[in-house]
Design a protein around this motif. Structure first.
Motif, PDB file in Angstrom:
ATOM      1  N   ASP A   1       0.555  -1.110   0.056  1.00 50.10           N
ATOM      2  CA  ASP A   1       0.326   0.078  -0.285  1.00 50.10           C
ATOM      3  C   ASP A   1       0.649   1.002   0.753  1.00 50.10           C
ATOM      4  O   ASP A   1       1.495   1.830   0.799  1.00 50.10           O
TER       5      ASP A   1
ATOM      6  N   LYS B   1      -1.411   1.413   7.188  1.00 50.79           N
ATOM      7  CA  LYS B   1      -2.622   0.330   7.132  1.00 50.79           C
ATOM      8  C   LYS B   1      -2.211  -0.760   6.685  1.00 50.79           C
ATOM      9  O   LYS B   1      -2.511  -1.437   7.785  1.00 50.79           O
TER      10      LYS B   1
ATOM     11  N   SER C   1     -13.032 -10.297  -9.898  1.00 52.15           N
ATOM     12  CA  SER C   1     -13.829 -11.392  -8.909  1.00 52.15           C
ATOM     13  C   SER C   1     -14.843 -10.376  -8.196  1.00 52.15           C
ATOM     14  O   SER C   1     -15.063  -9.630  -7.985  1.00 52.15           O
TER      15      SER C   1
ATOM     16  N   PHE D   1     -17.939  -9.642  -6.247  1.00 53.20           N
ATOM     17  CA  PHE D   1     -18.691  -9.408  -4.451  1.00 53.20           C
ATOM     18  C   PHE D   1     -17.649 -11.502  -3.885  1.00 53.20           C
ATOM     19  O   PHE D   1     -18.631 -12.105  -3.844  1.00 53.20           O
TER      20      PHE D   1
ATOM     21  N   GLY E   1     -13.350   1.405   4.772  1.00 49.82           N
ATOM     22  CA  GLY E   1     -14.408   1.675   3.496  1.00 49.82           C
ATOM     23  C   GLY E   1     -14.620   0.841   2.541  1.00 49.82           C
ATOM     24  O   GLY E   1     -13.416  -0.516   2.455  1.00 49.82           O
ATOM     25  N   PHE E   2     -14.693   0.652   0.809  1.00 52.55           N
ATOM     26  CA  PHE E   2     -15.159   0.680   0.287  1.00 52.55           C
ATOM     27  C   PHE E   2     -15.686   1.269  -1.503  1.00 52.55           C
ATOM     28  O   PHE E   2     -14.653   2.218  -1.463  1.00 52.55           O
ATOM     29  N   CYS E   3     -16.047   0.669  -1.961  1.00 51.66           N
ATOM     30  CA  CYS E   3     -16.310   0.536  -3.915  1.00 51.66           C
ATOM     31  C   CYS E   3     -17.020   0.726  -4.637  1.00 51.66           C
ATOM     32  O   CYS E   3     -17.612   2.474  -4.056  1.00 51.66           O
ATOM     33  N   PHE E   4     -16.589   0.472  -5.450  1.00 47.41           N
ATOM     34  CA  PHE E   4     -17.215   1.242  -7.241  1.00 47.41           C
ATOM     35  C   PHE E   4     -16.872   2.322  -7.315  1.00 47.41           C
ATOM     36  O   PHE E   4     -17.854   3.512  -7.847  1.00 47.41           O
TER      37      PHE E   4
ATOM     38  N   ARG F   1     -12.109  10.062  -2.389  1.00 51.34           N
ATOM     39  CA  ARG F   1     -11.269   8.286  -1.747  1.00 51.34           C
ATOM     40  C   ARG F   1      -9.949   9.624  -1.215  1.00 51.34           C
ATOM     41  O   ARG F   1      -9.655  10.996  -1.415  1.00 51.34           O
TER      42      ARG F   1
END
Ligand code: NAD
Ligand code: ZN
Ligand code: ZN
Length: 417
Positions: free
Chosen positions: A224, A229, A317, A319, A393-396, A411
């Protein structure tokens, strides 16, 4: 149930328009229709994809109730529902599993074609909504809408879970944790004794680290550009830590030197096409497998054909490859049996009324994701106190692949710069 068959009036966080705070409103939630269930939501995570819709998406699907990482209790069921009863503990699913379509029948895919996403993926909302507010139809985000005290879903998009599971923890399995963990276990099929590299240590990457660890990898190299992190990655089983900014040479060369020719498995969890290429090139020739988990539709990726000709495999991949109705309850069991960690992802507690604070925290803070508790009475019953939890956190959310500017305004970090 006194409320069965009737419209329920309850609180929900309504997004009336983009770039504006959500408004806690009283909404009407219609009774479930054929094959649908109405769920009392107890806790929900807040994902980057919720923020993406609010701050960046161009599709203008409003008003809408966001939220898609929740857990709750069945309040009532519509005609034709035999699988669920009031009182069942459940997790709403943004990927359905009808069990009948070509994709459900194949063991090779989890991409059911009967869910909301098959038709409405472009706007990330369910047109055929059961919500109204002030006389207006309110859309359901990702077919779920968990920022509401009650929601309605088709039974093909609901997983029944062990009633012993704490809903304020297992709601995390509705999205990012299953994604990263499954990418390692189901898609990469990480082998015992292997060496792995995980690029990107948000919720998804940390869950991928956990997947590699549980699969028996002996060495897990966490990569990272944010060294903060690394401490957390250690908790999930990472053994080595690399910040690409500390090296003058390309990261795949660094990894190759560290591992006598490359890792057995690599997972890209950033959504950056440059990193996707690095992850592939970090794999050993002959048998190395690289999995793309990070999401972007902004750029094409590239690689030299020799990378694959020499025996590497490049996969993606969604989910975590989990067939949602089957996989999510299994992950809940794994948590209850202490095979996987969830509590360690959680950093904050908040309430539904604080949803805008939670969103603000995510915007500044970056990669944490709040879980909101909706019904204080349920919280008392389950946990003695009101809880909300922030998870990683997350996504898309697309990222700029190779420049100093993150495409996303929400972000915390992106790219190498
Ligand atoms: N495939 C799926 O089904 C699916 C589901 C959920 C999320 N996702 C995607 O997974 C990705 C990760 O999600 P998240 O919530 O964990 O994101 P996040 O923003 O919380 O984490 C991303 C991490 O990548 C790191 N990073 C950024 N650029 C890097 C670089 N060049 N090299 C190394 N590390 C770098 C960041 O510092 C951060 O720690 C996103 O792209 C998201 O859209 C995919
Ligand atoms: Zn999500
Ligand atoms: Zn299906």
């Amino acid at each position: 149930m006194a409320t069965a068959g009737k419209v329920i009036k309850c609180k929900a966080a309504v997004a009336w328009e983009p770039n504006k705070p959500l408004v806690i409103e009283e909404i009407e939630v219609a009774p479930p229709q054929a094959n649908e269930v109405r769920i009392k939501i107890v806790a929900t995570g807040v994902c980057h994809s919720d923020l993406y819709h609010l701050f960046e998406s161009m599709n203008n699907a409003y008003p809408i109730v966001l939220g898609h990482e929740g857990a709750g209790i069945i309040e009532s069921v519509g005609p034709g529902v035999t699988e669920f009863q009031p009182g069942d503990r459940v997790i709403p699913l943004f990927i359905s599993q009808c069990g009948e379509c070509r994709f459900c029948k194949s063991s090779k895919s989890n991409q059911c074609e009967k869910g909301w996403a098959a038709e409405r993926y472009d706007v990330m909302s369910l047109d055929d909504t059961r919500f109204t507010c002030k006389g207006k139809k309110v859309l359901q985000f990702m077919g779920t809408s968990t920022f509401s005290e009650y929601t309605v879903l088709n039974q093909i998009a609901v997983a029944k879970i062990d009633p012993a599971a704490p809903l304020d923890k297992v709601c995390l399995l509705g999205c990012g944790i299953c994604t990263g963990y499954g990418a390692a276990v189901n898609t990469a099929k990480v082998e015992p004794g292997s060496t792995c590299a995980v690029f990107g240590l948000g919720a998804v990457g940390l869950a991928a680290v956990m997947g590699c660890y549980v699969a028996g990898a002996k060495r897990i190299i966490a990569v990272d550009i944010n060294p903060e992190k690394f401490e957390k990655a250690k908790v999930f089983g990472a053994t080595d830590f690399i910040n690409p900014k500390d090296h003058d040479k390309p990261i795949h060369e660094v990894l190759s030197e560290m591992t006598n020719g490359g890792v057995d498995f690599s997972l890209e969890c950033c959504g950056n096409v440059g990193v996707m290429r690095s992850a592939l090139e970090s794999c050993v020739k002959g048998w190395g497998v690289s999995v793309i988990v990070g999401w972007t539709d902004m750029h094409d990726f590239a690689a030299r054909p020799i990378q694959l000709i020499a025996g590497r495999t490049w996969k993606g991949s969604l989910f975590g490859g989990f067939k949602s109705k089957d996989g999510v309850p299994e992950m809940v069991k794994a948590y209850l049996n202490k095979k996987i960690k969830l509590d360690e992802f959680i950093t904050h507690n908040m309430t539904l009324a604080q949803v805008n604070d939670a969103i603000e925290l995510m915007k500044q803070g970056k990669w944490y994701t709040p879980i909101l508790h909706h019904h204080s009475s349920f919280n008392v019953e389950l946990h003695e106190s009101k809880i909300t939890v922030l998870k990683f956190g997350f996504c898309f959310v697309p990222q700029h692949p190779d420049s100093s500017e993150c495409f996303s305004t929400i972000r915390s970090s992106c790219c190498f710069h």
